[in-house]
Structure formats: C-alpha cells, structure tokens
Design an enzyme around this catalytic site. Structure first.
Site, PDB file in Angstrom:
ATOM      1  NE  ARG A  78       2.418   5.030  -0.812  1.00  0.00           N
ATOM      2  CZ  ARG A  78       3.121   4.320   0.066  1.00  0.00           C
ATOM      3  NH1 ARG A  78       3.019   4.575   1.348  1.00  0.00           N
ATOM      4  NH2 ARG A  78       3.921   3.350  -0.332  1.00  0.00           N
ATOM      5  CB  CYS A 130       7.905   2.148   5.197  1.00  0.00           C
ATOM      6  SG  CYS A 130       7.626   2.832   6.792  1.00  0.00           S
ATOM      7  CG  ASP A 161       2.997   1.542   3.341  1.00  0.00           C
ATOM      8  OD1 ASP A 161       2.878   0.992   4.444  1.00  0.00           O
ATOM      9  OD2 ASP A 161       3.596   2.627   3.177  1.00  0.00           O
ATOM     10  CG  HIS A 168       1.230   3.084   8.168  1.00  0.00           C
ATOM     11  ND1 HIS A 168       2.143   3.728   7.375  1.00  0.00           N
ATOM     12  CD2 HIS A 168       0.143   2.871   7.388  1.00  0.00           C
ATOM     13  CE1 HIS A 168       1.630   3.898   6.153  1.00  0.00           C
ATOM     14  NE2 HIS A 168       0.413   3.395   6.139  1.00  0.00           N
TER      15      HIS A 168
HETATM   16  C1  CIR Z   1       3.035   7.991   3.159  1.00  0.00           C
HETATM   17  O1  CIR Z   1       2.508   8.904   3.809  1.00  0.00           O
HETATM   18  O2  CIR Z   1       2.372   7.108   2.621  1.00  0.00           O
HETATM   19  C2  CIR Z   1       4.543   7.997   2.995  1.00  0.00           C
HETATM   20  N1  CIR Z   1       5.002   9.322   2.936  1.00  0.00           N
HETATM   21  C3  CIR Z   1       5.169   7.257   4.152  1.00  0.00           C
HETATM   22  C4  CIR Z   1       4.771   5.830   4.210  1.00  0.00           C
HETATM   23  C5  CIR Z   1       5.379   5.138   5.353  1.00  0.00           C
HETATM   24  N2  CIR Z   1       5.057   3.773   5.371  1.00  0.00           N
HETATM   25  C6  CIR Z   1       4.905   3.066   6.475  1.00  0.00           C
HETATM   26  O3  CIR Z   1       4.922   3.607   7.571  1.00  0.00           O
HETATM   27  N3  CIR Z   1       4.666   1.766   6.338  1.00  0.00           N
END
Ligand code: CIR
Length: 253
Positions: free
Chosen positions: A85, A248, A66, A161
């Site tokens: 984040r 991810c 991400d 996403h």
């Molecule tokens: C979030 O909500 O940001 C994390 N718990 C999961 C991120 C997942 N990333 C993605 O789908 N690229």
C-alpha cells in the site's frame, strides 16, 4: 462540520486485497454497487464527493482513508505500513494538493495509516498497530503541534486499525468495543459499548449530525439511535471481507 469527501472506485484486484477476515473473496460487482450507495449516503450527509478512478495496481486503494489525514488546518500524507500500500500515496497526493495549500508528509522509517487516527476536536488519537509505528506516530504529533493541534498515542493489540474498534460520534459519545472499552484515556467520554458479535459496527461514522453505520448490525443501530442520532445504514459486506470498514472508504474534510 464536513463539506467534502474523496473516495476511490474499487478496482477488480480488490478481490486480492489484504485480509485476515476469513469471510471469502469479495464479489466485485456487488462491491461496485455498494460503493455507489456509499457515495449516495455521503451526499445525503451534505458532502460534495470527488470520486477517483479505480487503480488496478493497488488492490486496497479504495480504502483512501489510510493514505492521508485531513485536518481543518492541513493535510498530512501518510506512509502506509503495508508494503503493498505504500505507493498508494503517489496518486492521492495531487488530488489532495488541489484541496489543501498546507500539506505535510510522514517519512520512513515512520509509518502511519490514518485508519489508526481518530479525531476528537483538535486532538488526534494515534493507534500503534502493525501499520503505524512509534516513529510515524511521533512525526504525526510533531506535525499536528506545528499546526496548533495535539496528538497522543494509544496502544492496540486486537484489531487492524484504531478505528476498527472505535468511532467518535461527537458530543462526547464514543462507540467502542473489545480492548477499547476499558482504556483509561477514553473514560472521559460517554462510552457506547458495541457487543462483540457486532464489533464491525464500532467503525460507524458521524457526518454532519448523521451517523453512517454498516448494514446488518441491529443492536448497534439501536444503540446509536438511542443517543438521538439519525442513522443511515450502508451495506459494505464486500469491503468487510477485506478488513475494510465504513470510515476507510472515504476522506472527509
Ligand atoms: C488493508 O488491510 O489495508 C485493507 N484490506 C483494509 C484497510 C482498512 N482500512 C481501515 O481500516 N482504515
């Protein structure tokens, strides 16, 4: 073809990662074991894997995909839309600088999380989500065009996403489920429909001819195999509990 990947060891705080999954808390020790097997799967695809140390300050920091978009021409550091984040980018930046000479950045008020970006050759589909906004998507397109690539915006409403519900398997083959099955912009691809009860497996990843798919989704595995791909299952159940998919967990380039 890809030659490298970057991953980050999950931190203990991952049990408090952002989630809407309702699957309970992840088991940290199982997650560590699963992460090791994920690295092994990347290596089986021929990638040289750089594994970063865990970072307890950021529960979701194992989801490195991400925080940057890696393209053949430049890397773009994103500006994650989730408040907890945003600062993950600070520690990933020097790592990416060690691999790329051309680095761009998304800046506020633009937000992008690269889980919202799907690469198809030199074109990048950018999902507008709760994490990626219009300004961020527009900045991203401008950067891509500066480096002789293109981007377009996709709206989404049902998933976290863009790549939560889509996985491009190269050769014109696109795994899709839910709202993405009927989007006009994807009809030029061979759309491989993932059953709604296996929706999590739409986030499967093509790497150098092999497809990594989450363990426990047999219909999707057969669907991918029927297209002639070699499939490697990876158990990522503990990451699914905090809304994380296979893609991810790595940056591939
Ligand atoms: C979030 O909500 O940001 C994390 N718990 C999961 C991120 C997942 N990333 C993605 O789908 N690229």
């Amino acid at each position: 073809m890809f030659s490298k990947a970057i991953v980050r060891t999950p931190c203990k705080a991952m049990i408090n990662g952002l989630t809407s999954a309702n699957l309970g808390k992840p088991d940290y020790l199982i997650a560590i074991k699963q992460h090791k097997d994920y690295i092994q799967a990347l290596e089986e695809c021929g990638l040289e894997v750089t594994c970063l140390e865990s970072d307890e300050a950021f529960p979701d920091s194992t989801f490195v995909e991400d925080v940057a978009l890696m393209t053949p021409h430049c890397a773009i550091i994103t500006n994650p839309g989730a408040d907890t984040r945003t600062k993950e980018i600070e520690s990933i930046k020097p790592i990416i600088e060690s691999f790329y000479s051309k680095i761009e950045e998304i800046s506020a008020p633009g937000n992008v999380e690269a889980g919202d970006i799907m690469m198809v050759g030199s074109h990048f589909y950018i999902g507008l989500s709760a994490r990626t906004n219009q300004q961020g998507a527009e900045q991203m397109i401008e950067i891509l065009e500066k480096h002789h690539m293109t981007g377009s915006i996709v709206t989404l409403t049902e998933v976290l996403h863009l790549k939560t519900g889509l996985g491009y398997l190269e050769d014109g083959n696109l795994l899709a489920c839910g709202e993405f099955l009927t989007k006009p912009e994807f009809q030029k691809y061979q759309v491989l429909a993932v059953d709604s009860d296996e929706a999590y497996a739409a986030n499967s990843v093509w790497i150098n001819g092999m497809v990594l798919t989450p363990k426990g989704f047999p219909k999707t595995k057969i669907l991918i195999e029927s297209m002639g791909y070699k499939v490697r299952e990876v158990d990522v159940s503990e990451f699914q509990k905090i809304d994380g998919g296979l893609s991810c967990l790595s940056l591939r380039f």
